[in-house]
Design a protein around this motif. Sequence first.
Motif, PDB file in Angstrom:
ATOM      1  N   ILE A  65       0.835  -0.951  -0.028  1.00  0.00           N
ATOM      2  CA  ILE A  65      -0.094   0.034  -0.038  1.00  0.00           C
ATOM      3  C   ILE A  65       0.485   1.217  -0.103  1.00  0.00           C
ATOM      4  CG2 ILE A  65      -1.673   1.467   1.282  1.00  0.00           C
ATOM      5  CD1 ILE A  65      -3.419  -1.585   0.321  1.00  0.00           C
ATOM      6  N   THR A  66       1.105   2.385  -1.027  1.00  0.00           N
ATOM      7  CA  THR A  66       1.932   3.163  -1.478  1.00  0.00           C
ATOM      8  C   THR A  66       1.432   4.659  -0.194  1.00  0.00           C
ATOM      9  OG1 THR A  66       0.516   4.053  -3.050  1.00  0.00           O
ATOM     10  CG2 THR A  66       2.183   2.417  -3.573  1.00  0.00           C
ATOM     11  N   GLY A  67       1.980   5.119  -0.269  1.00  0.00           N
ATOM     12  CA  GLY A  67       2.100   6.898   0.077  1.00  0.00           C
ATOM     13  C   GLY A  67       1.229   7.781  -0.727  1.00  0.00           C
ATOM     14  N   SER A  68       0.550   8.938  -0.896  1.00  0.00           N
ATOM     15  CA  SER A  68      -0.378   9.948  -2.228  1.00  0.00           C
ATOM     16  C   SER A  68      -0.045  10.501  -1.009  1.00  0.00           C
ATOM     17  CB  SER A  68      -1.762   8.894  -1.617  1.00  0.00           C
ATOM     18  OG  SER A  68      -2.090   9.322  -2.730  1.00  0.00           O
ATOM     19  N   SER A  69      -0.316  11.822  -2.086  1.00  0.00           N
ATOM     20  CA  SER A  69      -0.992  13.526  -1.888  1.00  0.00           C
ATOM     21  C   SER A  69      -2.471  13.429  -1.211  1.00  0.00           C
ATOM     22  CB  SER A  69      -0.630  14.084  -2.965  1.00  0.00           C
ATOM     23  OG  SER A  69      -1.370  13.719  -3.812  1.00  0.00           O
ATOM     24  N   ILE A 113       3.270   2.074   3.738  1.00  0.00           N
ATOM     25  CA  ILE A 113       3.931   3.200   3.504  1.00  0.00           C
ATOM     26  C   ILE A 113       2.773   4.485   3.919  1.00  0.00           C
ATOM     27  CG2 ILE A 113       5.646   4.476   2.714  1.00  0.00           C
ATOM     28  CD1 ILE A 113       6.497   2.139   1.521  1.00  0.00           C
ATOM     29  N   CYS A 114       3.377   5.476   4.624  1.00  0.00           N
ATOM     30  CA  CYS A 114       2.431   6.554   4.452  1.00  0.00           C
ATOM     31  C   CYS A 114       1.421   7.112   4.728  1.00  0.00           C
ATOM     32  CB  CYS A 114       3.217   7.914   3.745  1.00  0.00           C
ATOM     33  SG  CYS A 114       2.828   9.204   4.031  1.00  0.00           S
ATOM     34  N   MET A 120      -4.320   1.448   7.001  1.00  0.00           N
ATOM     35  CA  MET A 120      -4.195   0.227   8.353  1.00  0.00           C
ATOM     36  C   MET A 120      -4.909   0.099   9.124  1.00  0.00           C
ATOM     37  SD  MET A 120      -0.759  -1.587   7.812  1.00  0.00           S
ATOM     38  CE  MET A 120      -0.811  -2.942   9.282  1.00  0.00           C
ATOM     39  N   ASN A 121      -4.704   1.847   9.704  1.00  0.00           N
ATOM     40  CA  ASN A 121      -5.155   1.848  10.715  1.00  0.00           C
ATOM     41  C   ASN A 121      -7.003   1.903  11.043  1.00  0.00           C
ATOM     42  OD1 ASN A 121      -5.079   2.437  14.118  1.00  0.00           O
ATOM     43  ND2 ASN A 121      -5.178   4.853  12.854  1.00  0.00           N
ATOM     44  N   VAL A 122      -7.457   2.763  10.047  1.00  0.00           N
ATOM     45  CA  VAL A 122      -8.599   2.957   9.652  1.00  0.00           C
ATOM     46  C   VAL A 122      -9.100   1.937   9.223  1.00  0.00           C
ATOM     47  CG1 VAL A 122     -10.542   4.432   8.118  1.00  0.00           C
ATOM     48  CG2 VAL A 122      -8.378   5.501   9.361  1.00  0.00           C
ATOM     49  N   ALA A 123      -8.864   1.050   8.648  1.00  0.00           N
ATOM     50  CA  ALA A 123      -8.760  -0.106   8.026  1.00  0.00           C
ATOM     51  C   ALA A 123      -9.588  -0.815   9.354  1.00  0.00           C
ATOM     52  CB  ALA A 123      -8.678  -1.021   7.299  1.00  0.00           C
ATOM     53  N   LEU A 124      -8.855  -1.132  10.170  1.00  0.00           N
ATOM     54  CA  LEU A 124      -8.917  -1.834  11.268  1.00  0.00           C
ATOM     55  C   LEU A 124      -9.978  -0.852  13.081  1.00  0.00           C
ATOM     56  CD1 LEU A 124      -5.124  -3.668  11.851  1.00  0.00           C
ATOM     57  CD2 LEU A 124      -7.764  -4.394  11.060  1.00  0.00           C
ATOM     58  N   VAL A 217       3.117  -5.116   8.655  1.00  0.00           N
ATOM     59  CA  VAL A 217       3.506  -3.750   9.171  1.00  0.00           C
ATOM     60  C   VAL A 217       3.420  -2.683   8.169  1.00  0.00           C
ATOM     61  CG1 VAL A 217       6.192  -2.093   9.454  1.00  0.00           C
ATOM     62  CG2 VAL A 217       5.872  -4.918   9.766  1.00  0.00           C
ATOM     63  N   GLY A 218       2.810  -1.147   8.956  1.00  0.00           N
ATOM     64  CA  GLY A 218       3.624  -0.268   8.506  1.00  0.00           C
ATOM     65  C   GLY A 218       3.785   1.051   8.882  1.00  0.00           C
ATOM     66  N   VAL A 219       4.274   1.905   7.855  1.00  0.00           N
ATOM     67  CA  VAL A 219       5.887   3.027   8.440  1.00  0.00           C
ATOM     68  C   VAL A 219       5.377   4.216   8.232  1.00  0.00           C
ATOM     69  CG1 VAL A 219       7.061   1.568   8.543  1.00  0.00           C
ATOM     70  CG2 VAL A 219       6.813   2.314   6.362  1.00  0.00           C
TER      71      VAL A 219
END
Length: 258
Positions: A65-69, A113-114, A120-124, A217-219
């Motif tokens: 899962i990529t970062g985004s603007s 990422i980002c 991730m947090n919202v999905a869970l 993992v999410g960073v």
Amino acid sequence: MNATQPLVAVSTDVFECYDYQRHTAPQQYLEAAIGAAGVFPVLIPSFGDQLRLDQLFSAVDGVLITGSSSNVHPALYGGSASEVNGPYDTARDATTLPLIRMAIDQGVPLLAICRGLQEMNVALGGTLATEIQEQPGKRDHRAPQSDSSDERFAVRQTVVLNSGGCLFGMLGASKIDVNSLHRQAVERLASQLEVEAIADDGTVEAVSVRNSKCFAVGVQWHPEYWVKSDEPSARIFRAFGDAVRDHAARRTARRGVG
């Protein structure tokens, strides 16, 4: 380069360009997936529930899962949308959140990422704080204004790793310097997540899934950008790639037994 390149699903952003709606991913993520993780990235169009993700997971062995603007739409975690907090990408939200949940449920390696960590947090079931640079006691995590991508993505912030976490074991350090740049962050952590790293102002900078079946993992920072020259960044992608190959090998073994 590894001889085997298992397929990894990669999230896409949706935006209009030259009168077309385009589904895209930044090249740095794809290069890191191929060069450092040794996997074959496959872009997943953001069509939400029009996609049969169960069919996707019969073919891929990892999810990136990529970062985004864009930011996750606040309606998904009980917040209020605003012009200041945008832009939003609801088509991406409708695709990545179920993609993340299914990867975790099925034990498919996941690297977020980002924006991906926030998804991730919202999905869970967690929530996000918006425009954190305006909150008392919080540092400005945004990228500096510059025409140079190298300056905007420069490593400029130290994070402290949880000594009992998987990132600590992966990176072999209690602190690392990262290129974290964002306007929103974890507010209420999802109960299924563990904190892996924090910034000096207490901002959550990395998470993992508690009791996960595999790498999940999410960073908040951008390891894809300096993956060729920064060892912690390279280790994250190598560990993800190893987990993907392990998953692919287990699937092959199960098919052989069947």
